[in-house]
Design an enzyme around this catalytic site. Sequence first.
Site, PDB file in Angstrom:
ATOM      1  CG  HIS A   4      50.905  42.762  59.300  1.00  0.00           C
ATOM      2  ND1 HIS A   4      51.860  41.803  59.534  1.00  0.00           N
ATOM      3  CD2 HIS A   4      51.543  43.783  58.684  1.00  0.00           C
ATOM      4  CE1 HIS A   4      53.025  42.212  59.069  1.00  0.00           C
ATOM      5  NE2 HIS A   4      52.868  43.410  58.553  1.00  0.00           N
ATOM      6  N   GLY A  20      40.167  39.684  48.821  1.00  0.00           N
ATOM      7  CA  GLY A  20      41.369  40.505  48.652  1.00  0.00           C
ATOM      8  C   GLY A  20      41.099  41.941  49.068  1.00  0.00           C
ATOM      9  NE  ARG A  43      51.137  47.527  57.141  1.00  0.00           N
ATOM     10  CZ  ARG A  43      52.167  47.908  56.392  1.00  0.00           C
ATOM     11  NH1 ARG A  43      52.013  48.110  55.108  1.00  0.00           N
ATOM     12  NH2 ARG A  43      53.346  48.085  56.931  1.00  0.00           N
ATOM     13  NE  ARG A  87      41.896  34.110  45.855  1.00  0.00           N
ATOM     14  CZ  ARG A  87      41.531  35.302  45.395  1.00  0.00           C
ATOM     15  NH1 ARG A  87      41.164  36.267  46.215  1.00  0.00           N
ATOM     16  NH2 ARG A  87      41.538  35.567  44.097  1.00  0.00           N
ATOM     17  CB  THR A  90      37.604  38.603  40.566  1.00  0.00           C
ATOM     18  OG1 THR A  90      38.783  39.343  40.867  1.00  0.00           O
ATOM     19  CG2 THR A  90      36.400  39.278  41.186  1.00  0.00           C
ATOM     20  CD  GLU A 181      44.962  37.106  45.436  1.00  0.00           C
ATOM     21  OE1 GLU A 181      44.230  36.450  44.633  1.00  0.00           O
ATOM     22  OE2 GLU A 181      45.244  38.298  45.249  1.00  0.00           O
ATOM     23  CB  SER A 203      36.151  39.602  37.324  1.00  0.00           C
ATOM     24  OG  SER A 203      37.535  39.338  37.227  1.00  0.00           O
ATOM     25  CG  ASP A 204      39.467  39.399  33.895  1.00  0.00           C
ATOM     26  OD1 ASP A 204      39.360  39.525  35.120  1.00  0.00           O
ATOM     27  OD2 ASP A 204      40.423  38.828  33.354  1.00  0.00           O
TER      28      ASP A 204
HETATM   29  N1  HPA Z   1      44.719  37.628  36.102  1.00  0.00           N
HETATM   30  C1  HPA Z   1      45.094  37.529  37.369  1.00  0.00           C
HETATM   31  N2  HPA Z   1      44.261  37.753  38.375  1.00  0.00           N
HETATM   32  C2  HPA Z   1      42.996  38.106  38.100  1.00  0.00           C
HETATM   33  C3  HPA Z   1      42.558  38.216  36.791  1.00  0.00           C
HETATM   34  C4  HPA Z   1      43.460  37.973  35.749  1.00  0.00           C
HETATM   35  O1  HPA Z   1      43.116  38.061  34.571  1.00  0.00           O
HETATM   36  N3  HPA Z   1      41.245  38.587  36.837  1.00  0.00           N
HETATM   37  C5  HPA Z   1      40.913  38.678  38.144  1.00  0.00           C
HETATM   38  N4  HPA Z   1      41.966  38.381  38.907  1.00  0.00           N
END
Ligand code: HPA
Length: 234
Positions: A4, A20, A43, A87, A90, A181, A203-204
Amino acid sequence: MSIHIAAQPGDIAPAVLLPGDPLRAQFVAQTFLKEPRQYNQVRNMFGYTGLYRGRPVSVQGTGMGMPSLSIYVNELFQDFGVMRAIRIGTAGAIQEDLKLRDLVIALAAATDSGMNRIRFGGRSFAPAASFSLLQSAYDAALSRGWQAKVGTVVSSDRFYLEDPEEWKLWAQYGCLAMEMECAELYTLAAKYRREALTVLTISDSLISHEQTSSEERQSAFTRMIEVALEAAIS
Ligand code: HPA
């Protein structure tokens, strides 16, 4: 040349950053590395090598999730002699005191993945970071005046959970954030006796359901990339 990764021996540096998203690999190479040279586009999983503060560093996309990351990291360790794999990615916060854009350094990774259940025949393994890479990354963050939270993350096989409250059990056990990961990266580093680290940006939030916009993410990502690059050349 591996299945790969279409590179020649020597094309890839001993230290590799692993986003990623392959476009983030391109962004890191073009923004942070001098004389970046692309060694892989199989890829569209772009890989580049360049210089960071005069030292060779590579950056290789891995795709999302442990099966995809596992392919690239196996080949980097087995076929290209990579010694340090860091790595950058997020994660979703599962603790109240973690805010959007916070920096998290993964000391260890819990996981719901089938990968280690299969690999270890139902037994459980404890995927952990390289202490020296972690120390270098933490010092790099602190010396720039940036806070970094160090602790356990959860590497899940699923972004979309059947039970939207499933993360609460991990949170009760002190895990900081969900991602997809880290456990496989740390397990492969243990197998091949290499050094690995995961540096994440929140990120969230699985608690408040807030999300960062892509513009908001940029400055936080810059901090994460710089911390990872400093660890790579430490
Ligand atoms: N879950 C899994 N992986 C993620 C998330 C999540 O809320 N946010 C960023 N990567």
